[in-house]
Design an enzyme around this catalytic site. Structure first.
Site, PDB file in Angstrom:
ATOM      1  N   GLU A  11       0.811  -1.219   0.000  1.00  0.00           N
ATOM      2  CA  GLU A  11       0.000   0.000   0.000  1.00  0.00           C
ATOM      3  C   GLU A  11       0.852   1.281   0.000  1.00  0.00           C
ATOM      4  OE1 GLU A  11      -3.874  -1.504   2.560  1.00  0.00           O
ATOM      5  OE2 GLU A  11      -2.078  -0.914   3.647  1.00  0.00           O
ATOM      6  N   ASP A 195     -12.323  -6.092  -1.387  1.00  0.00           N
ATOM      7  CA  ASP A 195     -13.184  -7.259  -1.141  1.00  0.00           C
ATOM      8  C   ASP A 195     -14.518  -6.784  -0.578  1.00  0.00           C
ATOM      9  OD1 ASP A 195     -11.077  -7.126   1.377  1.00  0.00           O
ATOM     10  OD2 ASP A 195     -13.121  -7.491   2.008  1.00  0.00           O
TER      11      ASP A 195
HETATM   12  N1  ADE Z   1      -9.038  -4.578   4.692  1.00  0.00           N
HETATM   13  C1  ADE Z   1      -9.362  -5.062   3.477  1.00  0.00           C
HETATM   14  N2  ADE Z   1     -10.427  -5.891   3.560  1.00  0.00           N
HETATM   15  C2  ADE Z   1     -10.777  -5.933   4.870  1.00  0.00           C
HETATM   16  C3  ADE Z   1     -11.771  -6.627   5.573  1.00  0.00           C
HETATM   17  N3  ADE Z   1     -12.619  -7.457   4.949  1.00  0.00           N
HETATM   18  N4  ADE Z   1     -11.838  -6.459   6.925  1.00  0.00           N
HETATM   19  C4  ADE Z   1     -10.974  -5.633   7.548  1.00  0.00           C
HETATM   20  N5  ADE Z   1     -10.006  -4.959   6.928  1.00  0.00           N
HETATM   21  C5  ADE Z   1      -9.907  -5.104   5.585  1.00  0.00           C
END
Ligand code: ADE
Length: 227
Positions: A11, A195
């Site tokens: 990142e 996600d």
């Molecule tokens: N960062 C990226 N995806 C995440 C998730 N599902 N839960 C917590 N932090 C995240």
């Protein structure tokens, strides 16, 4: 000097690697890279994952470099069904979803015996980010907690959306944001969706980490030019 921070190496890597004439200052496990990016003096650091490291490293950075603004970036899971992988979300505010002393009458997310709960991003920085011409950005509320969320359908986590009205979930933003707020430093939190915070989150997160990080890098470059 403007501070750019992110939790994980992919990142922040592009930002650190793009700094002109970098000066590297190491403190314990952390490397702060100072120099110019998009014509502005910056300091970039990878905080590490979770709220404790985010707050700790943000405070160290403030103490040593006295930044005039702090921009945190990285990836996040979408809670809002209208958000999709690759979408860039400019956080209008953020809060700790796992701060829970509701049994004593405090609001969920409120740090007991304080007024600290919802941390607002700096409106001028939000406006600067939203002027990014490359694509339509989204705004939203970003929830922070020390857990990787994999079950947005899970009734146990329904408060993330129902009560806290979160659009996005991640693991550092509100901790860095609170640190900035206590130090009176303008703060902006930008996340790229990797996600959907559901059963497929782990694979999706691993697959999209790099491309999502590239997307946020271009926005950061643009932001630095304008502020
Ligand atoms: N960062 C990226 N995806 C995440 C998730 N599902 N839960 C917590 N932090 C995240």
């Amino acid at each position: 000097m403007i501070a750019i921070i992110a939790a994980m190496q992919p990142e922040i890597k592009l930002i650190k690697d793009s700094v002109e004439n970098p000066e590297k200052i190491v403190w314990k496990d952390w490397e702060f890279v100072c120099g110019k990016l998009s014509g502005k003096e910056i300091v970039a650091v990878q905080t590490g994952v979770g709220k404790v490291l985010a707050a700790l490293v943000t405070q160290r950075m403030i103490d040593v470099f006295s930044p005039s603004a702090i921009i945190m970036t990285g990836i996040a899971g979408a809670l809002n069904p209208d958000l999709h992988r690759g979408d860039i979300v400019v956080g209008t505010d953020c809060l700790q979803h796992d701060m829970d002393a509701t049994v004593f009458g405090f609001k969920r997310g409120q740090i007991p015996y304080t007024d600290y709960r919802i941390i607002e991003s700096d409106p001028a920085l939000v406006a600067a980010a939203l002027s990014y011409p490359a694509e339509k950005l989204r705004t939203g509320r970003i929830l922070t907690g020390d857990q990787f969320v994999t079950g947005s359908g899970d009734a146990a986590l329904s408060y993330l959306t129902d009560e806290l009205e979160g659009d996005v979930v991640e693991m550092e933003g509100a901790a860095a944001g609170l640190t900035a707020k206590v130090n009176d430093i303008p703060f902006l939190l930008i996340r790229v969706i990797s996600d959907k915070a559901d059963g497929k989150a782990k694979g999706s997160y691993q697959k999209f980490l790099k491309s999502a990080s590239e997307r946020s890098f271009h926005l950061i470059e643009y932001l630095l030019e304008g502020i």
